[in-house]
Design an enzyme around this catalytic site. Sequence first.
Site, PDB file in Angstrom:
ATOM      1  N   GLU A  40      43.881  39.458  38.226  1.00  0.00           N
ATOM      2  CA  GLU A  40      43.812  39.908  39.632  1.00  0.00           C
ATOM      3  C   GLU A  40      45.034  40.073  40.425  1.00  0.00           C
ATOM      4  O   GLU A  40      45.886  39.141  40.404  1.00  0.00           O
ATOM      5  CB  GLU A  40      42.811  38.935  40.433  1.00  0.00           C
ATOM      6  N   LYS A 111      36.166  45.494  44.189  1.00  0.00           N
ATOM      7  CA  LYS A 111      35.735  44.163  44.185  1.00  0.00           C
ATOM      8  C   LYS A 111      34.734  44.230  45.371  1.00  0.00           C
ATOM      9  O   LYS A 111      34.902  44.436  46.606  1.00  0.00           O
ATOM     10  CB  LYS A 111      36.981  43.221  44.572  1.00  0.00           C
ATOM     11  N   CYS A 146      37.185  37.863  40.107  1.00  0.00           N
ATOM     12  CA  CYS A 146      37.505  36.313  40.770  1.00  0.00           C
ATOM     13  C   CYS A 146      36.457  36.034  41.614  1.00  0.00           C
ATOM     14  O   CYS A 146      35.315  35.566  41.157  1.00  0.00           O
ATOM     15  CB  CYS A 146      38.685  36.568  41.698  1.00  0.00           C
TER      16      CYS A 146
END
Length: 259
Positions: A40, A111, A146
């Site tokens: 990321e 995300k 994440c």
Amino acid sequence: MRASLIQVAVNEGESVASRRARVADLVREQSAADLVVLPELWTVGAFAYEQFETEAEPLDGPTYEAMSKAASDAGVWLHAGSVVERAGDGSLYNTALVISPAGELAASYRKIHRFGFDQGEAVLMAAGDTLTTVTLPEQTLGIATCYDLRFPEMFRGLVDAGATTMVVAAGWPARRRAHWTLLNRARAVEDQAYVLACGLAGTHAGVEQAGHSLVVDPWGEVLAEAGPGEGVLTVELDPAKVADTREQFPALKDRRLGR
């Protein structure tokens, strides 16, 4: 299928342009792999909030250009980690890019779950709202980034969309490394899927990164795990193992909720 996870170190003192060129060369070195995965926000660092605005780029910006060329040169599928994307309306997103062996953008994922508890990423970036899968010749990737790892309902959604391998690009802090290992194994077990989890190494913005990228099989067994520093983790996967596991222990068929 051979997968290579490149655990990139992000440290102060290296420019974004230098790191971008260095990582492109690392990707080219993985020509024996079928799939290469990056972490990321490896261009700027996941906690380098003050750089998000200045280093934001469009989807077809310099990171995509460099990674597209590298993927094409190596002839690999490339999950190019994520970038700070600047959308047409000026909003910023934490956006993952998946690039085909021909160098074409196969998918992008904004995300969904932003980290920060009303600080940092949670206020600087907008939230995505779409689950993303990518079909490769032998398997379907479910894309997560994440903090998404803490939300199992998202991964169940990816399973329902056909995912057999979950790819998690992360900038996970070292102080919560135990959670990193635990959650990746949990997602593999409960979704009976491979999990390829690629994290950052190094220290940026004062936050030491966990490293310890890992590959987990559909039974929750860790097939390979990196150390804390920069390096490449390569593992051979059997795509048929997902279907075999789901047939031998058909827990997903017994779901009663969320369908």
